[in-house]
Scaffold this active site. Structure first.
Site, short mmCIF file in Angstrom:
data_model
loop_
_atom_site.label_atom_id
_atom_site.label_comp_id
_atom_site.label_asym_id
_atom_site.label_seq_id
_atom_site.Cartn_x
_atom_site.Cartn_y
_atom_site.Cartn_z
N ARG A 51 0.80 -1.23 0.00
CA ARG A 51 0.00 0.00 0.00
C ARG A 51 0.83 1.27 0.00
O ARG A 51 0.57 2.19 -0.78
CB ARG A 51 -0.90 0.06 1.26
CG ARG A 51 -2.25 -0.53 1.09
CD ARG A 51 -2.71 -1.07 2.42
NE ARG A 51 -1.79 -2.12 2.79
CZ ARG A 51 -1.96 -3.39 2.42
NH1 ARG A 51 -3.01 -3.74 1.76
NH2 ARG A 51 -1.07 -4.31 2.74
N THR A 52 1.78 1.35 0.90
CA THR A 52 2.46 2.65 1.06
C THR A 52 3.20 3.01 -0.22
O THR A 52 3.05 4.11 -0.75
CB THR A 52 3.39 2.61 2.28
OG1 THR A 52 2.62 2.20 3.40
CG2 THR A 52 3.98 3.98 2.55
N LYS A 80 25.73 -3.03 -1.35
CA LYS A 80 27.20 -2.90 -1.46
C LYS A 80 27.77 -2.16 -0.25
O LYS A 80 28.96 -1.90 -0.19
CB LYS A 80 27.56 -2.11 -2.71
CG LYS A 80 27.09 -2.72 -4.01
CD LYS A 80 27.50 -1.77 -5.15
CE LYS A 80 27.00 -2.25 -6.49
NZ LYS A 80 27.22 -1.22 -7.53
N ARG A 101 11.19 4.19 3.13
CA ARG A 101 10.87 3.24 4.21
C ARG A 101 12.13 2.48 4.56
O ARG A 101 12.85 2.03 3.67
CB ARG A 101 9.78 2.27 3.77
CG ARG A 101 9.64 1.09 4.72
CD ARG A 101 8.44 0.26 4.43
NE ARG A 101 7.22 0.98 4.80
CZ ARG A 101 6.00 0.43 4.81
NH1 ARG A 101 5.86 -0.83 4.46
NH2 ARG A 101 4.96 1.13 5.15
N HIS A 129 5.06 6.27 11.46
CA HIS A 129 4.56 6.08 10.08
C HIS A 129 3.57 7.22 9.79
O HIS A 129 2.37 7.00 9.73
CB HIS A 129 3.89 4.71 9.99
CG HIS A 129 3.62 4.23 8.60
ND1 HIS A 129 3.67 5.05 7.49
CD2 HIS A 129 3.29 2.99 8.15
CE1 HIS A 129 3.37 4.33 6.41
NE2 HIS A 129 3.15 3.08 6.78
C1 NCD Z 1 1.83 -0.83 8.22
C2 NCD Z 1 3.33 -0.62 8.35
O1 NCD Z 1 4.07 -0.82 7.39
O2 NCD Z 1 3.70 -0.20 9.43
N1 NCD Z 1 1.44 -1.04 6.91
C3 NCD Z 1 1.16 0.04 6.13
O3 NCD Z 1 2.03 0.80 5.79
N2 NCD Z 1 -0.12 0.26 5.81
C4 NCD Z 1 1.29 -1.84 9.16
C5 NCD Z 1 1.91 -3.20 9.20
O4 NCD Z 1 2.86 -3.51 8.46
O5 NCD Z 1 1.42 -4.01 9.98
#
Ligand code: NCD
Length: 305
Positions: A51-52, A80, A101, A129
């Site tokens: 999703r993100t 590397k 991320r 997040h």
């Molecule tokens: C979440 C995350 O990555 O923290 N997912 C997301 O980005 N919607 C929740 C999760 O991974 O459980």
């Protein structure tokens, strides 16, 4: 130039304005479809994501911009031994804005100190997040019709679940919000959330291990996945993974107006039968996340709407 590392960097007014931009995008998508023409978003994902990453990419495409990036550390120069700082400086030469991320807490902050373009934290370890929280806030505003006078139950892995940490930080700023923290003893919220946010802010909260005893009080139930990848032992994960499974039966004492949320991915903490319940909002949350990321990209790029 401004980045977004933690949700607390946004004022309430800015959050309200992002929500109103998202609402306007939903109502008038064409008005926004060329606003980022010629701009590039880089997605640097050192951890798995559906999703993100895809919602950032879809957001940039829907603004008329382009996207580049990598979706696993192994396919980047991190394999590397390149530092996050050097990667951030490098990608600043190719992109106008970066979503990152990373499994290490603080990595997007280091990137922001070294990049010459805005960095968006798309999840750093078990820490924060903020863009999931923007999706959550838009969902609360649209589905509950208010941001104040709410009892919010957070259930599951409150220790490693970064989305909960950012959600508590954000919702603590609204009037008359109360949290009910539902988790096994081992997965309670970290002490910085308890002390620095809840206790210092004088925010009312209670803790329990039993979801059924509090179900009837809740306006929002925010379910979370037990974060397997952050456990030190597989045995401990296996012992705790099924601590909470939300079923139709367990919802029998809940309010009709309850809003059931989950950042997703779901493993088995919400039974699929609950998806048919009109109170299930988690797939709407996914959609609102894309619009909020569009609004955020516009804000950080200084594009006036
Ligand atoms: C979440 C995350 O990555 O923290 N997912 C997301 O980005 N919607 C929740 C999760 O991974 O459980």
């Amino acid at each position: 130039m401004r980045s977004l590392i933690s949700i607390e960097e946004l004022s309430r007014e800015e959050i309200d304005s992002l929500i109103s931009t998202a609402n306007d995008i939903i109502a008038n998508p064409k008005k926004y479809s060329e606003l980022c023409r010629g701009k590039k978003l880089a997605t640097l994902f050192y951890e798995p994501s559906t999703r993100t990453r895809l919602s950032f990419e879809a957001a940039m495409y829907e603004l008329g911009g382009n996207v580049l990036g990598f979706s696993e550390a192994q396919s980047s120069s991190a394999a590397k031994g390149e530092s996050v700082a050097d990667t951030a400086r490098t990608v600043s030469c190719y992109a106008d804005i970066i979503a990152m991320r990373h499994p290490k807490e603080g990595a997007p902050f280091v990137a922001a100190q070294n990049a010459s373009v805005p960095i968006i934290n798309a999840g750093d370890g078990g820490h924060n997040h903020p863009t999931q929280t923007l999706a959550d806030l838009c969902t609360i505003s649209r589905e509950c019709g208010r941001m104040s006078n709410l009892t919010i139950g957070c259930c599951g892995d409150l220790k490693f679940g970064r989305t909960v940490h950012s959600l508590i930080a954000a919702m603590s700023r609204y009037e008359n919000v109360r949290f009910v923290l539902i988790s096994p003893e081992e997965l309670r919220v970290p002490s910085y959330v308890r002390h620095d946010i809840l206790e210092r802010g004088g925010i009312p909260y209670s803790e329990t291990q039993d979801i059924s005893e509090v179900m009837g009080e809740l306006d929002i139930l925010y379910m979370t996945r037990v974060q397997r990848e952050r456990f030190f032992s597989e045995e401990e994960y296996l012992r705790l993974k099924d601590s909470y499974i939300l079923t139709a039966d367990k919802l029998s004492g809940a309010k009709d107006s309850l809003c059931i949320m989950h950042p997703l991915p779901r493993v088995n903490e919400i039974s699929v039968e609950v998806d048919r319940d009109p109170r299930a909002c988690y797939f709407k949350q996914v959609l609102y996340g894309k619009y909020m990321r569009m609004a955020l990209i516009l804000m950080l790029l200084g594009v006036s709407v």
